[in-house]
Design a protein around this motif. Structure first.
Motif, PDB file in Angstrom:
ATOM      1  N   ILE A   1       0.833  -1.210   0.000  1.00 43.44           N
ATOM      2  CA  ILE A   1       0.000   0.000   0.000  1.00 43.44           C
ATOM      3  C   ILE A   1       0.860   1.250   0.000  1.00 43.44           C
ATOM      4  N   TRP A   2       2.044   1.117   0.518  1.00 44.11           N
ATOM      5  CA  TRP A   2       2.899   2.304   0.654  1.00 44.11           C
ATOM      6  C   TRP A   2       3.511   2.735  -0.663  1.00 44.11           C
ATOM      7  N   ILE A   3       3.603   1.827  -1.623  1.00 44.21           N
ATOM      8  CA  ILE A   3       4.466   2.079  -2.781  1.00 44.21           C
ATOM      9  C   ILE A   3       4.026   3.328  -3.551  1.00 44.21           C
ATOM     10  N   VAL A   4       2.819   3.295  -4.029  1.00 43.22           N
ATOM     11  CA  VAL A   4       2.393   4.389  -4.905  1.00 43.22           C
ATOM     12  C   VAL A   4       2.379   5.745  -4.177  1.00 43.22           C
ATOM     13  N   PRO A   5       1.779   5.840  -2.986  1.00 40.91           N
ATOM     14  CA  PRO A   5       1.779   7.152  -2.315  1.00 40.91           C
ATOM     15  C   PRO A   5       3.181   7.681  -2.066  1.00 40.91           C
ATOM     16  N   THR A   6       4.091   6.788  -1.676  1.00 40.25           N
ATOM     17  CA  THR A   6       5.453   7.249  -1.403  1.00 40.25           C
ATOM     18  C   THR A   6       6.106   7.769  -2.670  1.00 40.25           C
ATOM     19  N   LEU A   7       5.890   7.015  -3.742  1.00 37.56           N
ATOM     20  CA  LEU A   7       6.462   7.435  -5.019  1.00 37.56           C
ATOM     21  C   LEU A   7       5.956   8.822  -5.399  1.00 37.56           C
ATOM     22  N   LEU A   8       4.635   8.979  -5.324  1.00 36.81           N
ATOM     23  CA  LEU A   8       4.043  10.279  -5.652  1.00 36.81           C
ATOM     24  C   LEU A   8       4.626  11.366  -4.767  1.00 36.81           C
ATOM     25  N   ALA A   9       4.672  11.080  -3.474  1.00 41.34           N
ATOM     26  CA  ALA A   9       5.144  12.085  -2.520  1.00 41.34           C
ATOM     27  C   ALA A   9       6.586  12.457  -2.806  1.00 41.34           C
ATOM     28  N   LEU A  10       7.383  11.460  -3.175  1.00 44.82           N
ATOM     29  CA  LEU A  10       8.790  11.750  -3.449  1.00 44.82           C
ATOM     30  C   LEU A  10       8.925  12.662  -4.668  1.00 44.82           C
ATOM     31  N   ILE A  11       8.147  12.343  -5.689  1.00 46.15           N
ATOM     32  CA  ILE A  11       8.210  13.212  -6.883  1.00 46.15           C
ATOM     33  C   ILE A  11       7.848  14.638  -6.504  1.00 46.15           C
ATOM     34  N   LEU A  12       6.793  14.762  -5.688  1.00 47.82           N
ATOM     35  CA  LEU A  12       6.366  16.087  -5.275  1.00 47.82           C
ATOM     36  C   LEU A  12       7.450  16.770  -4.465  1.00 47.82           C
ATOM     37  N   LEU A  13       8.098  15.994  -3.605  1.00 47.54           N
ATOM     38  CA  LEU A  13       9.152  16.562  -2.768  1.00 47.54           C
ATOM     39  C   LEU A  13      10.299  17.070  -3.625  1.00 47.54           C
ATOM     40  N   VAL A  14      10.641  16.280  -4.647  1.00 44.88           N
ATOM     41  CA  VAL A  14      11.735  16.693  -5.537  1.00 44.88           C
ATOM     42  C   VAL A  14      11.368  18.008  -6.212  1.00 44.88           C
ATOM     43  N   GLU A  15      10.140  18.057  -6.687  1.00 44.53           N
ATOM     44  CA  GLU A  15       9.710  19.293  -7.351  1.00 44.53           C
ATOM     45  C   GLU A  15       9.777  20.471  -6.403  1.00 44.53           C
ATOM     46  N   MET A  16       9.267  20.266  -5.173  1.00 47.75           N
ATOM     47  CA  MET A  16       9.300  21.355  -4.209  1.00 47.75           C
ATOM     48  C   MET A  16      10.726  21.759  -3.880  1.00 47.75           C
ATOM     49  N   ALA A  17      11.588  20.749  -3.769  1.00 45.62           N
ATOM     50  CA  ALA A  17      12.977  21.038  -3.443  1.00 45.62           C
ATOM     51  C   ALA A  17      13.624  21.868  -4.541  1.00 45.62           C
ATOM     52  N   LEU A  18      13.321  21.503  -5.779  1.00 42.25           N
ATOM     53  CA  LEU A  18      13.871  22.264  -6.898  1.00 42.25           C
ATOM     54  C   LEU A  18      13.433  23.714  -6.831  1.00 42.25           C
ATOM     55  N   ALA A  19      12.146  23.899  -6.421  1.00 47.26           N
ATOM     56  CA  ALA A  19      11.653  25.263  -6.331  1.00 47.26           C
ATOM     57  C   ALA A  19      12.309  26.004  -5.169  1.00 47.26           C
TER      58      ALA A  19
END
Lengths: 104, 611, 169
Positions: free
Chosen positions: C93-111
C-alpha cells in the motif's frame, strides 16, 4: 534574545518534508483518526513555512497567518472529530473506504 | 339596439361555451333549444339593429376595448356597422337560424348533438366576428375561427377515417390561403402602420397611385386568402371533399356563409383593390376560370352533394367575376341570393338523403317527385334560382354580374361570354339533378317524410329564393356603384335566354330523351372527357403528384432523422465518456487524495517550466 | 550552538512525525505527534517568533491534541483495532503514495533551492503581533471568529445527533 540566522531554504525544506510526510499519511492510512492527524501535520508544516517567511522579513504577518491556520485547524478538528464519532456509530468502523456513498 | 351590437356575436358564443362545458350532459331538447335558440335570438337582434340603423343609415364604429398594444400596433375588439356588414349579418344569422332549426330534426338521432351545436354556434359567432370586425386582425381572428369550425364539422363523424382526411385537407388547403393573407396583413401594417379597415382605405389612397407594386402585392396576398377560403382556383380542391360533414353543415358553412368570406373580404377592402387593377383583373379571371371548371365538373358527378359543392364553387366564381369587373354590389347581391338558394338546395338534398337511408348517388334515386313533395318543390325552386331562370332571385343577381362584365373595358365581352357558357352549364347540371332525382323510375323508397322543423326552413328559403331578387340591399353607401349605362337589348335578351335554353337542353337529354348523347358519351373521347371532368380536371391528382408525393417522400426520407445522427453521435460519445469518467469516482478518500497529489505534481511541473 | 539546536529540533520534528503517522496504536501516534509539535514550537522560538511558539504549545499540543485523546478514549479501539491497522498497512500500500510524494518533494525542493536569504534573527514580539492583528488584519480576525463559530455549531450538531441515536439504541 540574540537572533538566529539559518538559511531560509533549510527551513522551507523542513516544512516541505513535514508536509510530504503528512501527505503520505493521508494517502496511506484508512483510519479516519490518522487521516485527521495527517491533516494536522500538513497544516502545521505550512504554518512553519509562513513563520519562517515572517522571520525572514522580521514582520508579524507570518505569525498572524500561523494564527489563522491555527483557527482553521481547530475548527476542522472539532468538526472532523464529530464526524469520527458519527462514522463509528453508524458504520461501526473507522475505515474511510467504507464511507464511499459519494460514488453514487 | 345599436349600442348592443356586441350582443349579436356573444349570444352564439355563449351558447357554444355552455354546450362545450356541459359536454352533452344537458337533456337533448334543451341542447337543441340552446343551439338553435341562440342563433334565433341573434337573428332577432340583427333585425332590431337593422331597423334602428335604417333610421340613420351612416357607418358606425364601435370600439369595445383594446385587444393588445404592441408599439404602434393597436388592434381593438371593435365592430364596424354599415350596409355591407348588416347584409352579411342578416344572411349569417337568418340563414344560419333556419339551418339550425333544420338541424334539430336532421341531427335528432345523432349521439353527439351537443358537440354538433357547440361547433355550429361557435362557427356562427366566428363568422359574425369576421364580418363585424373593424380591423383586419380581429377579422383574421374570425377568419381562423370559421376555418377551425369548418375543420371540426367536416370531421364531425370522426370515426370514419375518410372524414378525418377530408377535414385535414380542408384545413391544410385553406391554411395556404390564410398564410398568404397573414403576409398581406403584415405588409399592409408595415406600409401603413394600421390595420383598421377604414383608416387603411384612406391612407392607401393617399399613399399609392393605382397600380403601385406594393399595393398590388398586398391585395394579391389578400386575394390568396380569399381564394383559399372561397375555394377558388387553385385552392378549390378542399370544398368537394368537405361534403363529408353533416348536410346542414355543408349548407351553412360550405355553401351559404363561410365560403363567401373571401368575397366579403374583397368587398370590404374594395378601396385597396381599386388601387390595384392587376389584382382586380386576376380576381375576375380566376372567378371565370373557376366557374367554368367547376361547372364542367358538376356536370359529371354522381354524388348529389358533390354536384352541389361544385356548383357552389362555380357560383362563388360568379361572385369573384362580379367583384373583378367592379360590380361590387352585384357580387354581394349574388352572395345573398346564393346563400338563400344554395342553403335551400343543400337542405332539400339533406332531406332527400335523410329520407333515403343516407343515399348519395343520384342514379339510385329517381321518381321522388310524388314521394317527397316538400323536397321536390324546394329543389325545383332552388334549381331554378341556381340556373337563373327569369324572375327567380338568382336571375337578378347573375344578370347584373354578366351585364357588368360585358361593360368592362378590354376583355369584358370575353368574360361575359365565359360567364354565359357557365350559366348554360349551370342550367344543364342543376336540372339534370332535378330530372334524375325527382323524375323517372323510382329506385329507392323513402322511409320517412321530413317533419315540420325541416319543412319550415325549406319553405321560408323557397320564398326567399324567389323573392330574394326584389330586395334592395343597403349597399349604396358601403360599396361604389356599378358603372351605369344600358348595353344593347340583345345582350340582355341573351342573358335571359341562356338559362332557358340550358333547362330545355337538360330536359331533352335527361328526361325526354329526344336528344341521345349516349353515342358521344360512350365514344373513347367522350369517356376520357367524362373521366377527366369527373375527377375535377385531375386537380387532385396534379396536387398529389406536385406537392403531396414529394412531401411524403421527404418525410419518409427524414423519418429516421438523418440530421440527428450527428447529434446522437455527440450524445452517445458523451455518455460513453461519462461512464469512463464516473469510474474515477470511487468514493474512496485515499483515491481522491492520491489523484489530487498527481494533479499537483503536474501543476507544479508546468509552473516550474513556465517560471 | 543555536543553529545546531535548530537543526536538532527539525530532525526531531520530522522523525516524530514519520513515526507518528506509521504507528498502529492511535495513542502512541498521538504522543509522537505532540512531540513533533513541541519540536516545531522550538523552531518557532528560535526563529524569533515566541508568541507563535507559545500558541503552538498551548493550542495545538495542548487543546487540539487533547481533543484527539478524548475521541480515541471514547472510541476505545483496543487490541483489535491495532490488529486491523496492521492489516491495512500492508507494505504494498505504501508504494504508490510514497512514489508520488517523493516526486512532489523533488519538485518542491527544486523550487525551494532557488530561494536565497536567511532568517533575520529579529525577534517579533507578541506586542507587535497583537498590534498588527488588530490593525490591518482586523477583518481576518472577524472571519476567523466566524469560522470558529461555524466549527462550534457543526461539531455540536454532529455530536448531538450521535448522542440522540445512542440514547435511542
Amino acid at each position: 534574545m540574540p537572533g538566529l540566522q539559518v538559511p531560509l531554504e533549510h527551513v522551507l525544506m523542513m516544512a516541505a518534508a513535514l508536509f510530504i510526510a503528512g501527505l503520505v499519511g493521508l494517502m496511506v492510512r484508512r483510519n479516519i483518526i490518522f487521516i485527521l492527524m495527517s491533516l494536522e501535520v500538513m497544516l502545521n508544516a505550512s504554518a512553519l513555512a509562513f513563520v519562517a517567511a515572517g522571520a525572514h522579513w522580521g514582520q508579524a504577518d507570518g505569525q498572524i497567518i500561523f494564527m489563522l491556520i491555527l483557527t482553521v485547524a481547530a475548527a476542522e478538528v472539532s468538526v472532523g472529530l464529530g464526524l469520527v464519532l458519527l462514522l463509528q456509530r453508524r458504520f461501526k468502523t473507522l475505515d474511510m473506504d467504507n464511507a464511499n456513498r459519494l460514488r453514487d | 339596439m345599436l349600442d348592443f351590437l356586441w350582443l349579436i356575436p356573444l349570444l352564439p358564443l355563449a351558447s357554444a361555451a355552455l354546450l362545450m362545458v356541459t359536454a352533452g350532459s344537458l337533456p337533448r331538447p334543451l341542447i337543441a333549444a340552446c343551439g338553435a335558440g341562440s342563433v334565433g335570438l341573434a337573428a332577432l337582434c340583427v333585425l332590431l339593429t337593422g331597423l334602428s340603423w335604417a333610421h340613420d343609415p351612416v357607418p358606425r364604429q364601435m370600439e369595445l376595448w383594446t385587444w393588445m398594444q404592441v408599439g404602434t400596433l393597436r388592434p381593438t375588439i371593435g365592430f364596424y356597422l354599415d350596409g355591407l356588414t348588416l347584409v352579411m349579418m342578416s344572411v349569417i344569422t337568418g340563414v344560419g337560424f333556419l339551418i339550425h332549426l333544420y338541424s334539430t330534426e336532421f341531427m335528432e338521432e345523432d349521439e353527439s348533438l351537443s358537440r354538433y351545436f357547440a361547433y355550429m354556434n361557435l362557427f356562427v359567432a366566428a363568422m359574425l366576428i369576421l364580418v363585424m370586425a373593424d380591423n383586419l386582425l380581429f377579422l383574421y381572428l374570425g377568419w381562423e375561427g370559421v376555418g377551425l369550425c369548418s375543420y371540426l364539422l367536416v370531421g364531425f363523424w370522426y370515426r370514419d377515417p375518410v372524414n378525418g382526411a377530408a377535414a385535414r385537407k380542408a384545413f391544410v388547403v385553406t391554411r395556404i390561403g390564410d398564410t398568404a393573407m397573414a403576409l398581406g396583413l403584415l405588409l399592409l401594417f408595415t406600409e401603413l402602420g394600421t390595420l383598421d379597415i377604414q383608416q387603411l382605405a384612406e391612407l392607401a389612397q393617399g399613399k399609392w397611385q393605382p397600380g403601385d407594386t406594393t399595393i398590388v402585392l398586398a391585395t394579391a396576398l389578400l386575394l390568396g386568402g380569399a381564394v383559399g377560403k372561397s375555394a377558388q382556383l387553385p385552392l378549390h380542391t378542399w370544398l368537394p371533399d368537405a361534403m363529408a360533414g353533416p348536410t346542414p353543415v355543408s349548407a351553412l358553412i360550405h355553401a351559404a356563409t363561410m365560403v363567401t368570406a373571401g368575397v366579403y373580404l374583397i368587398a370590404r377592402n374594395h378601396e385597396l383593390f381599386l388601387l390595384a387593377p392587376p389584382t382586380l383583373l386576376a380576381v375576375a379571371v380566376l372567378g371565370l376560370l373557376t366557374l367554368l371548371l367547376a361547372a364542367f365538373t358538376a356536370l359529371n358527378q354522381h354524388d348529389i352533394k358533390r354536384i352541389l359543392a361544385y356548383s357552389t364553387i362555380s357560383q362563388i366564381g360568379y361572385m369573384f367575376l362580379g367583384l373583378g369587373v367592379g360590380a361590387w354590389s352585384a357580387g354581394i347581391f349574388h352572395l345573398v341570393t346564393h346563400a338563400f338558394f344554395k342553403a335551400l338546395l343543400f337542405l332539400a338534398a339533406g332531406a332527400v338523403i335523410h329520407c333515403l337511408h343516407h343515399e348519395h348517388n343520384i342514379f339510385r334515386m329517381g321518381g321522388l317527385r310524388t314521394r317527397l313533395p316538400v323536397a321536390f318543390w324546394s329543389f325545383l325552386i332552388g334549381s331554378a334560382a341556381l340556373a337563373a331562370l327569369p324572375f327567380t332571385s338568382g336571375f337578378y343577381s347573375k344578370d347584373q354580374i354578366l351585364l357588368a362584365a360585358y361593360q368592362w373595358p378590354q376583355i369584358g365581352p370575353w368574360l361575359w361570354a365565359g360567364g354565359l357558357l357557365g350559366a348554360l352549364l349551370t342550367a344543364i347540371y342543376s336540372f339534370r339533378l332535378v330530372f334524375i332525382v325527382f323524375f323517372g323510375e323510382a329506385q329507392t323508397e323513402p322511409d320517412r317524410q321530413p317533419g315540420w322543423r325541416m319543412a319550415l326552413p325549406l319553405s321560408i328559403l323557397c320564398v326567399a329564393s324567389i323573392v330574394g331578387g326584389w330586395i334592395s340591399l343597403p349597399l349604396a353607401e358601403a360599396l361604389p356603384a356599378t358603372q351605369s349605362g344600358h348595353p344593347a337589348a340583345a345582350v340582355e335578351w341573351i342573358s335571359i335566354a341562356i338559362p332557358v335554353i340550358g333547362v330545355s337542353l337538360a330536359y331533352l337529354i335527361f328526361l325526354g330523351r329526344q336528344l341521345d348523347l349516349s353515342a358521344l358519351v360512350n365514344s373513347g373521347l367522350g369517356q376520357r372527357l367524362h373521366q377527366f371532368w369527373y375527377s375535377g380536371w385531375r386537380m387532385d391528382a396534379l396536387y398529389n403528384w406536385l406537392w403531396v408525393r414529394p412531401y411524403q417522400f421527404t418525410a419518409r426520407l427524414l423519418k429516421d432523422e438523418p440530421v440527428d445522427l450527428a447529434y446522437n453521435g455527440v450524445v452517445h460519445t458523451s455518455v460513453a465518456l461519462h461512464h469512463l469518467l464516473s469510474n474515477l469516482q470511487t468514493g474512496r478518500m485515499r483515491w481522491y487524495a492520491s489523484t489530487m497529489v498527481g494533479g499537483l505534481i503536474v501543476l507544479l511541473a508546468v509552473l516550474a517550466r513556465a517560471g | 550552538m543555536m543553529e545546531s539546536l535548530f537543526y536538532m529540533a527539525g530532525f526531531v520534528a520530522f522523525t516524530a512525525t514519520v513515526l507518528s503517522l506509521s504507528r498502529t496504536n492511535a495513542t502512541h501516534a498521538l504522543i509522537y505527534l505532540i512531540i513533533s509539535l513541541l519540536a516545531v514550537a522550538v523552531m518557532f522560538y528560535l526563529m524569533g517568533a515566541p508568541f507563535a511558539a507559545a500558541l503552538e504549545i498551548v493550542v495545538y499540543a495542548g487543546a487540539i491534541m487533547v481533543l484527539f485523546v478524548f475521541v480515541i478514549m471514547m472510541l476505545n479501539l483496543g487490541q483489535a483495532g491495532e490488529q486491523r491497522e496492521r492489516q491495512w498497512l500492508a507494505p504494498r500500500i505504501w508504494i504508490v503514495p510514497t512514489l508520488l510524494a517523493l516526486i512532489l518533494l523533488v519538485e518542491m525542493a527544486l523550487a525551494i533551492t532557488q530561494i536565497s536569504g536567511t532568517t533575520s534573527g529579529v525577534e517579533v514580539t507578541p506586542k507587535e503581533v497583537g498590534l498588527t492583528l488588530f490593525g490591518p488584519y482586523l477583518l481576518a480576525v472577524e472571519i476567523a471568529s466566524m469560522l470558529l463559530l461555524a466549527g462550534l455549531v457543526g461539531a455540536y450538531h454532529l455530536g448531538r445527533r450521535s448522542i440522540d441515536r445512542s440514547r435511542q439504541s
